[in-house]
Design an enzyme around this catalytic site. Structure first.
Site, PDB file in Angstrom:
ATOM      1  N   ILE A  43       0.835  -1.204   0.000  1.00 34.43           N
ATOM      2  CA  ILE A  43       0.000   0.000   0.000  1.00 34.43           C
ATOM      3  C   ILE A  43       0.866   1.249   0.000  1.00 34.43           C
ATOM      4  O   ILE A  43       0.587   2.230  -0.690  1.00 34.43           O
ATOM      5  CB  ILE A  43      -0.931   0.004   1.229  1.00 34.43           C
ATOM      6  CG1 ILE A  43      -1.942  -1.143   1.140  1.00 34.43           C
ATOM      7  CG2 ILE A  43      -1.655   1.341   1.353  1.00 34.43           C
ATOM      8  CD1 ILE A  43      -2.860  -1.067  -0.052  1.00 34.43           C
ATOM      9  N   ASP A 310       1.924  -3.352   9.602  1.00 36.51           N
ATOM     10  CA  ASP A 310       0.554  -3.020   9.999  1.00 36.51           C
ATOM     11  C   ASP A 310      -0.186  -4.224  10.565  1.00 36.51           C
ATOM     12  O   ASP A 310      -1.052  -4.081  11.424  1.00 36.51           O
ATOM     13  CB  ASP A 310      -0.227  -2.469   8.809  1.00 36.51           C
ATOM     14  CG  ASP A 310       0.211  -1.064   8.423  1.00 36.51           C
ATOM     15  OD1 ASP A 310       1.059  -0.491   9.133  1.00 36.51           O
ATOM     16  OD2 ASP A 310      -0.297  -0.543   7.403  1.00 36.51           O
ATOM     17  N   HIS A 444      23.308  27.954  11.235  1.00 37.18           N
ATOM     18  CA  HIS A 444      22.496  29.162  11.067  1.00 37.18           C
ATOM     19  C   HIS A 444      22.703  29.719   9.658  1.00 37.18           C
ATOM     20  O   HIS A 444      23.828  29.731   9.149  1.00 37.18           O
ATOM     21  CB  HIS A 444      22.919  30.213  12.095  1.00 37.18           C
ATOM     22  CG  HIS A 444      22.245  31.539  11.902  1.00 37.18           C
ATOM     23  ND1 HIS A 444      20.957  31.768  12.341  1.00 37.18           N
ATOM     24  CD2 HIS A 444      22.670  32.692  11.306  1.00 37.18           C
ATOM     25  CE1 HIS A 444      20.616  33.021  12.032  1.00 37.18           C
ATOM     26  NE2 HIS A 444      21.649  33.600  11.399  1.00 37.18           N
TER      27      HIS A 444
END
Length: 465
Positions: A43, A310, A444
């Site tokens: 899936i 699952d 940064h």
């Protein structure tokens, strides 16, 4: 292939758990077979993780095109071709699914096209396109799950959609009702909202994204409602009444009953494990609410039979299935120094706008577990890169154990947080404390600086807010 063949390992199911397990087994020198009845990649690659992200990318572009003035641009007659949007999504899916077949072939894994089921001790029977009986001392069940159906709201492929129909719409519904506000429901709601549909989300629980931290859920709800989405929580759903091309659903929420007429309904109310026709009867495999019970190494109650993904319960995530597959195979192979899986270290991501990502315990769960906590927060509006990107709506929240400094959980909402959560996932795997995170140098300007500042905030040391 011959009618009977022996393997070191047989995997039933070729999704992100099954095919990864098979490849790892082949790497470890095991003669391995994968039985798949429908499509390699499962899936996830064919009708889930990958094609939905392609669709969501298109919806993000549509949103940006309608907000160009903020960046100094102008465009007229902005439009999209839904057929091409869907076609691109399917193309991406097909490309990756075909890649799975190549990887299995490269690793000399035998792929069998058919339906596999247990047929006695160390035996698997294959039916369908291939008829065969296979033998192995080790069998992994990786058959996945399917969408749960609600009484009076069964999907019909036309007016009431499952995830499959939601991914290949032939026309954009002007009015859409999404039932269920977990990751799947909210992602589809976000896609269609950003493409121009008027979306209503109905959730029976008291908040959307109920597995997330309450502050994150509230943040996302506010953001989605600001975009024009209607959200009804603590709701009771009546039966759907269909006409030729519309659906009317009665919804009770906030003490009021509303009759909502829409063009289409998406049902996203959870999943059911594919435990049928696996030959589990008479075995030691235990099924709990349609899912197979396993231990920390994916072993079931039947010797030599394992379950992953699952089928084996939450969290229902592709990367969880893949990790279980690798761990299970390495345990079978007898690799040393393995640790049972810690499901709390598996990050979860929701790709709506804004994105959501988390790992570990929520603040509430940490307190329920008996921890004294220190909590830090940092908003995207205090981050230079987020402002420069035009994405100032977001926040990072971290939860530490006040006594040990252990990172108990991290919760994020905002642009690209699904890419950043892995930093906290690594920190939890390494059992990092606040000290290491504080002394880590973050580049940064990056949005990831919000992660550093949230840690500092938990100890009263935030610099930029």
């Amino acid at each position: 292939m011959s009618a009977t063949q022996s393997f070191d390992l047989i995997v039933i199911g070729g999704g992100p758990g099954g095919y990864v397990a098979a490849i790892r087994a082949a790497q470890l020198g095991m003669k391995t077979a994968v039985i798949e009845r429908e499509h390699l990649g499962g899936i996830c690659l064919n009708w889930g993780c990958i094609p939905t992200k392609a669709l969501l990318r298109s919806s993000e572009i549509n949103h940006l095109l309608h907000n160009l003035e903020e960046f100094g641009f102008a465009a007229d007659n902005i439009r999209f071709d839904l057929e091409k949007v869907v076609k691109r999504s399917r193309k991406v899916s097909k490309q990756l699914a075909s890649g799975v077949g190549h990887l299995l072939k490269k690793n000399k894994v035998t792929v069998i096209d058919g339906q596999g089921k247990l047929a006695g001790k160390e035996t698997v029977k294959v039916t369908g396109k291939t008829e065969a009986t296979l033998k192995s001392k080790h069998i992994i069940l990786a058959t996945g799950a399917r969408a749960r159906q609600l009484p009076d709201l069964e999907t019909d492929g036309k007016l009431i959609w499952s995830y499959k129909e939601s991914m290949v719409p032939t026309a954009l519904p002007k009015r859409l009702l999404v039932v269920g506000s977990g990751a799947i429901g909210i992602e589809f709601a976000s896609f269609f909202q950003n493409m121009g549909s008027k979306v209503t989300v109905v959730e029976v629980l008291d908040r959307i994204l109920p597995v997330e931290d309450t502050e994150i859920s509230a943040f996302v709800r506010k953001a989605l409602e600001k975009q024009g989405m209607r959200i009804l929580t603590s709701a009771k759903l009546g039966a759907a009444k269909k006409s030729a091309d519309t659906v009317t659903v009665s919804v009770e929420a906030s003490g009021k009953t509303d009759s909502i007429e829409v063009d289409r309904v998406i049902s996203a109310v959870g999943i059911v494990g594919n435990v049928e026709d696996l030959g589990l009867e008479g075995t030691g495999v235990v099924i709990d609410r349609t899912h197979v019970k396993i231990d920390g190494f994916c072993r079931t109650g039947e010797p030599g039979v394992y379950a992953i993904g699952d089928l084996a319960g939450p969290p229902w995530l592709a990367h969880k299935a893949s990790h279980e597959g690798v761990l299970c195979v390495e345990k079978i192979a007898g690799l040393p120094d393995l640790h049972p899986i810690d499901w709390s270290n598996i990050p979860g991501c929701t790709y709506c706008r804004p994105q959501v990502a988390s790992v570990g315990l929520t603040e509430a769960r940490a307190k329920e577990a008996g921890h004294e906590v220190r909590v830090g927060r940092f908003p995207f509006v205090g981050n230079g890169k987020a402002i420069a990107l035009g994405e100032p709506d977001g926040m990072v929240k971290v939860v530490f154990d006040a006594k040990t400094g252990a990172l108990l959980g991290a919760h994020m909402v905002g642009a690209e947080v699904t890419e950043m959560i892995q930093g906290y996932a690594i920190a939890r795997t390494l059992e990092t404390t606040e000290a290491e995170l504080m002394h880590t140098v973050f580049p940064h300007p990056t949005v990831s600086e919000t992660m550093h500042e949230a840690v500092l905030d938990a100890y009263g040391r935030a610099i930029h807010f």
